[in-house]
Scaffold this motif. Structure first.
Motif: not given
Length: 62
Positions: A1-16
């Motif tokens: 998993x790229x850092x950008x993908x990981x970051x996007x996933x973390x941000x999605x979880x944060x919004x949830x």
């Protein structure tokens, strides 16, 4: 998993979590401890997001 993908996933979880906190706070029957736990998880995610952002190389203008 790229850092950008990981970051996007973390941000999605944060919004949830942000949404879950808002919903829990709007319910009069919500448990204060549940809201506190959600906020703690949100803070941990925010800290992880900041750590990941620091490891992503900045683009150069060359």
């Amino acid at each position: 998993m790229s850092l950008q993908t990981h970051l996007a996933e973390l941000e999605r979880k944060h919004r949830q979590l942000e949404e879950a906190i808002s919903q829990a706070a709007a319910r009069p029957s919500s448990d204060t401890l549940d809201v506190v736990e959600l906020k703690r998880k949100k803070l941990l995610l925010k800290e992880e997001i900041e750590r990941v952002k620091l490891t992503i190389p900045k683009p150069t203008l060359h």
